[in-house]
Design a protein around this motif. Structure first.
Motif, PDB file in Angstrom:
ATOM      1  N   THR A 148      56.530 -31.042 -19.742  1.00 50.91           N
ATOM      2  CA  THR A 148      57.283 -30.195 -20.668  1.00 50.91           C
ATOM      3  C   THR A 148      56.921 -28.715 -20.536  1.00 50.91           C
ATOM      4  OG1 THR A 148      57.412 -32.028 -22.238  1.00 50.91           O
ATOM      5  CG2 THR A 148      57.852 -29.809 -23.101  1.00 50.91           C
ATOM      6  N   PHE A 149      55.632 -28.420 -20.339  1.00 49.17           N
ATOM      7  CA  PHE A 149      55.190 -27.033 -20.399  1.00 49.17           C
ATOM      8  C   PHE A 149      54.745 -26.455 -19.062  1.00 49.17           C
ATOM      9  CE2 PHE A 149      54.612 -28.713 -24.717  1.00 49.17           C
ATOM     10  CZ  PHE A 149      55.409 -27.813 -25.411  1.00 49.17           C
ATOM     11  N   GLY A 150      54.751 -27.237 -18.004  1.00 49.83           N
ATOM     12  CA  GLY A 150      54.529 -26.707 -16.664  1.00 49.83           C
ATOM     13  C   GLY A 150      53.227 -25.959 -16.501  1.00 49.83           C
ATOM     14  N   ASN A 151      53.323 -24.701 -16.041  1.00 46.64           N
ATOM     15  CA  ASN A 151      52.124 -23.985 -15.639  1.00 46.64           C
ATOM     16  C   ASN A 151      51.312 -23.390 -16.801  1.00 46.64           C
ATOM     17  OD1 ASN A 151      53.693 -21.816 -16.379  1.00 46.64           O
ATOM     18  ND2 ASN A 151      53.524 -20.729 -14.435  1.00 46.64           N
ATOM     19  N   PHE A 152      51.689 -23.671 -18.033  1.00 45.96           N
ATOM     20  CA  PHE A 152      50.789 -23.331 -19.137  1.00 45.96           C
ATOM     21  C   PHE A 152      50.520 -24.558 -20.011  1.00 45.96           C
ATOM     22  CE2 PHE A 152      55.079 -22.278 -20.444  1.00 45.96           C
ATOM     23  CZ  PHE A 152      55.183 -22.649 -21.780  1.00 45.96           C
TER      24      PHE A 152
END
Length: 426
Positions: free
Chosen positions: A254-258
């Motif tokens: 859902t939030f990828g690279n963070f």
């Protein structure tokens, strides 16, 4: 502004901040509130379900803290950050996302004494096991890797010795092992070293130290580099598996690279609760505005003080990477070309008693357990910060019985040298 990327000093003053939309206040306000009003029931539901970003409760997030988080993330080159109550709290929250009972993490032997104590004793209650490695022997990290290894933890500049760690070499070990590299960047600050540029996946700080810089506020922060794939191999279920408390959301998906920063907030800070006071966030933000000025002055002063001590007959040795003769000087030139930091140690020929006596004779240096202040500080680690360790462990961590640690401030270097000279003479 134009499309050019702002410089470090500009980011230190402006990143994350805007004039207050209601009052026009230029300084970031202290939002001294526990909770925030929702627009309506749907808005509240979307916030609690992670379907929208916004403020719910200051334990989870606060607008003052958010400016601090965005600023440090910008200075470190990360994707997102989370501010917490202390540096120790940051370490607990980070490892909670990575570790299950029985798991291991590898840590460099040269660490702040409080971290050694936390890793060795407190984390046993969670079933988290630390395996120690020698930062001067990169192969010791490779040998320490097992199927239970979930992370590697190092300091960019080690406390108390001021030695420089070869971040890139240890990052290579972490990549090969398929685990994230966590770097405590407290002593360097992003002004001197940006660990993410050298392969770190997570950066932590005690904001209490150089970032805050004035010895008046506790705080810690976690910076997500956005570089690690948390779904690989199923090692990190907190991030890769459906979260039942959020209706089956997979945080990595859902939030990828963070995603890691989100996990620390909504799984760690939410449930463990080490929230940073908005007042402390305000104080630390104010400190960060002068970080480049303070850090350069402190590095310049530290080098001058180290050179003086290296030539004094009562001093057996000086461990400061900024000295050309120091074993870490080449690493300092590579990783910290603007300066080797403001914290270092030296050994006295009189051993333990000489160290204890010296700190009692100094007048301008304050004898206390902190570093990174505008004021110059001194401590004898073997009798204080590292006293829980046996003598062998003290020596391995750079805090032997004859060692004194200095944290050099922004005073006139001539006055600092004069204070040391009278104390050594006494």
């Amino acid at each position: 502004m134009s499309d050019r990327l702002p410089g470090f000093s500009t980011l230190a003053v402006h990143a994350g901040a805007q004039p207050d939309p209601t009052t026009g206040a230029r300084a970031t306000p202290i939002y001294q509130t526990t909770s925030f009003v929702f627009n309506d029931a749907d808005h509240a539901a979307s916030l609690f379900g992670l379907q929208a970003f916004g403020n719910i409760y200051t334990r989870i997030g606060n607008p003052t803290n958010a400016v601090l988080e965005e600023r440090v993330a910008a200075l470190e080159g990360g994707t997102a950050a989370l501010a917490v109550a202390s540096g120790h709290a940051a370490q607990v929250v980070v490892l909670q996302q990575l570790m299950q009972p029985g798991d291991e993490f590898i840590a460099a032997r040269k660490l702040y004494g409080g971290s050694i104590n936390q890793f060795t004793h407190a984390f046993k209650s969670f079933g988290w096991n630390v395996v120690w490695a020698d930062p001067d022997d990169i192969s010791s990290f490779e040998r320490a890797v097992t199927p239970r290894t979930k992370a590697i933890f190092i300091e960019s500049i080690a406390n108390p010795a001021g030695s420089i760690t070869d971040i890139e070499a240890i990052s290579t070990v972490a990549r090969k092992a398929g685990v994230p590299l966590i770097v405590d960047n407290t002593l360097a600050s992003p002004y001197l070293i940006r660990p993410i540029d050298h392969g770190a996946d997570i950066v932590v700080h005690s904001l209490t130290k150089f970032l805050g810089g004035h010895g008046n506020s506790l705080g810690g922060i976690i910076v997500d580099a956005g570089t690690f794939d948390w779904s690989t191999g199923g090692k990190y279920p907190m991030l890769s598996e459906p979260r039942p408390e959020y209706h089956g959301i997979r945080l990595q998906e859902t939030f990828g690279n963070f995603a890691f920063a989100i996990a620390c907030r909504v799984l760690g800070l939410r449930d463990l609760g080490p929230a940073l006071s908005p007042f402390n966030a305000f104080m630390i933000l104010t400190g960060i505005e002068t970080l480049p000025l303070r850090m350069q002055k402190q590095c310049d002063n530290a080098k001058a003080v180290a050179e003086f001590l290296a030539g004094h007959p009562a001093v057996a040795s000086v461990s400061y990477a900024g000295l050309a003769s120091d074993k870490y000087n080449q690493l300092a030139r590579k990783y910290a070309p603007k300066g080797a930091g403001a914290v270092f140690t030296f050994s006295l020929k009189g051993g333990y008693d000489a160290g204890v006596n010296l700190v009692s004779k100094l007048q301008l240096f304050s004898h206390l357990a902190n570093v990174g202040d505008t004021r110059s500080l001194v401590i004898h680690p073997a009798s204080t910060t590292h006293s829980q360790l046996d003598d062998a462990a003290k020596i391995k961590s750079g805090a032997g019985p004859d060692v004194v640690r200095l944290s050099v401030g922004i005073e006139d270097k001539e006055d600092l040298i004069a204070d040391l000279e009278q104390a050594l003479g006494a």
